[in-house]
Write a protein that holds these residues in place. Sequence first.
Motif, PDB file in Angstrom:
ATOM      1  N   ASP A  78       0.810  -1.210   0.000  1.00  0.00           N
ATOM      2  CA  ASP A  78       0.000   0.000   0.000  1.00  0.00           C
ATOM      3  C   ASP A  78       0.847   1.266   0.000  1.00  0.00           C
ATOM      4  OD1 ASP A  78      -2.247   1.523   0.025  1.00  0.00           O
ATOM      5  OD2 ASP A  78      -2.565   1.422   2.180  1.00  0.00           O
ATOM      6  N   ARG A  79       1.869   1.327   0.881  1.00  0.00           N
ATOM      7  CA  ARG A  79       2.633   2.574   1.050  1.00  0.00           C
ATOM      8  C   ARG A  79       4.143   2.365   1.004  1.00  0.00           C
ATOM      9  NH1 ARG A  79      -0.388   6.782   3.017  1.00  0.00           N
ATOM     10  NH2 ARG A  79      -2.552   6.291   3.490  1.00  0.00           N
ATOM     11  N   ASP A 128       9.255   5.622   2.341  1.00  0.00           N
ATOM     12  CA  ASP A 128       7.982   5.103   1.847  1.00  0.00           C
ATOM     13  C   ASP A 128       7.600   5.853   0.570  1.00  0.00           C
ATOM     14  OD1 ASP A 128       7.081   7.572   2.642  1.00  0.00           O
ATOM     15  OD2 ASP A 128       5.465   6.828   3.905  1.00  0.00           O
ATOM     16  N   ASP A 129       6.375   5.663   0.097  1.00  0.00           N
ATOM     17  CA  ASP A 129       5.995   6.262  -1.189  1.00  0.00           C
ATOM     18  C   ASP A 129       5.857   7.776  -1.142  1.00  0.00           C
ATOM     19  OD1 ASP A 129       3.720   6.375   0.351  1.00  0.00           O
ATOM     20  OD2 ASP A 129       2.395   5.447  -1.116  1.00  0.00           O
ATOM     21  N   ARG A 130       5.838   8.378   0.053  1.00  0.00           N
ATOM     22  CA  ARG A 130       5.791   9.842   0.171  1.00  0.00           C
ATOM     23  C   ARG A 130       7.165  10.437   0.413  1.00  0.00           C
ATOM     24  NH1 ARG A 130       2.153   9.418   5.193  1.00  0.00           N
ATOM     25  NH2 ARG A 130       3.680   7.742   5.323  1.00  0.00           N
TER      26      ARG A 130
END
Length: 567
Positions: free
Chosen positions: A262-263, A295-297
């Motif tokens: 997810d992330r 993470d993805d951010r």
Amino acid sequence: MDPKLFDAAAEGNIEPFKELRAPHVELQQIVTQILKDTILHINIKSQKKGMVSTEFMTQILEMCPSLLLQVNAEGDAPLHVAAKCGHSTIVQLLIQRAKTEEEEIDLESGLKPEWEILKMTNNENNTALHEAVRQGSDDVVKILTEKGDPDFHHSANNLGETPLYLAAARGYDRMVIQILESCTTAAHEGPNGKTALHEAAIMCASVEKILEKKKSLTKVTDQHGWTPLHYAAYYGTPDADTDTVGLLLKCDRSTAYIGDKDRRMTPLHMAASQGNLEAINSIISNCPECYELEDDRGWNVLHFAMLSLDEVRLERLLKSSLIRSLKNKKDAKGNTPFHIGAAVHRGGLCFLVNEFGDWKAVNNENVSVLDIIKYGYSELEKEIQELSKDVGKGNQYPNGVIRNRKETKIEDESAEDEKETRASHLVVATLIATVTFAAAFTFPGGYNSEKGPNQGTAILGGNSAFQAFIITDTIAMTLSLSAVFIHLFLSFKGIHKEFMFNSLLVIALYLTMFAMGTMVIAFITGTYAVLAPSLGLAITTCFIGLIFFLLVFFVLRIIFKSEKDDI
């Protein structure tokens, strides 16, 4: 079923069944209307733990052996029912009867008859072992595993649960060990891609034993891409997570680098997001290279830690040179960890910024850390709030993607509770001010009434104890009035900058506490001045008064110990 026969079966009365003409036929046909329970089912369900009798079942099975395998409407054979009820004595009997009645029972597999009865499944595809684990009966599980086929797979039920998974999910250490030792090929699967090791990591139990037998499970991911290490990091507690995390890493360190679907959050991010400092340290010490993963951010471990750790534990974490090197790393929006920390801690982060951070660091919107501390940053604060409430697409983050320390410690206390607390503090401070003010004009020993230059003065004015009374009474009144003034000041609208507001509240609390202490001293010195001629009584009074400080000492010790344990 005839009510009389039902009662007889429940009570274990064999006589009514002996009177039937063709017991080997009719006993099979005697069932309840809805569940289709046989008299054997009824007798097992009616037995109380600790008062189990097998005499009725023994006689019934001699009269009609086929009842041993007859199932009810739920697909439960008598062995399933006995396992559900936790009756180990009955389970032992039923398995023994299967072994002795090999000729009477039609078993086509050619295997041992007691193995076959243990493999029977009900409508939920549960074996007796599934039911025994659910019941939590160690004795029944022990019997079923030791008497069963050691090579039997014990596959999953309709919900995807194997007996090993059920035992691990409930934290039943002894059952997990028993199943693993007795069943060489026991299945480990659970629903949604989970395994027994995932559940053991959540419960912080049985991890070591499962790893001994099934080491390869460390790399298995569930439908969300979570390994057992993810679960240990996310759900772990300060007392247990280090052991679990350490065991998993010792077995396979590569899992520390796996991000979820997810992330792209790694176990290190999970530990930091939930404030598990011990797990953070354990992962970094075992896999130091994973500290810089994002993470993805673009959030690293320090971004997450800024949200979940208080100032004291953040300072401890920042002592690590690896973690300290992340202090100016920016995420996708240009926010450094201290931007995140400033949005949560505001003024409480000032000393950490001075020592480790950069006041002037700006994000993509040209907002600096100092700007956030002074004025706040609604956009970032909203993002943090949403993350704390986001449970993911499949509820994989039940505690939120992050654990917002600000929300758990401040926002959980309602505004009404805060008002009540402030009101009680104000009442105490006002009461102390009133009492000490009145005491200053009601001198111990009274006034000098004789005419002359000393008329109206205190009789004990030259007494040292009396002088101590006046000084401490004045200090108590001054401190309490100062606390009253602060509470009055805080009642004005516009005084709501979090750091200033909370700091003034703490100052008022300390002023009130010190005022209480000096008021006690004033009472002790005042009574001593009056009771000096009766030295024994004076000393006794002083000793009783000093008990107050002993109580304060023990209360503060408990508070500090509790805070230390939390850290």
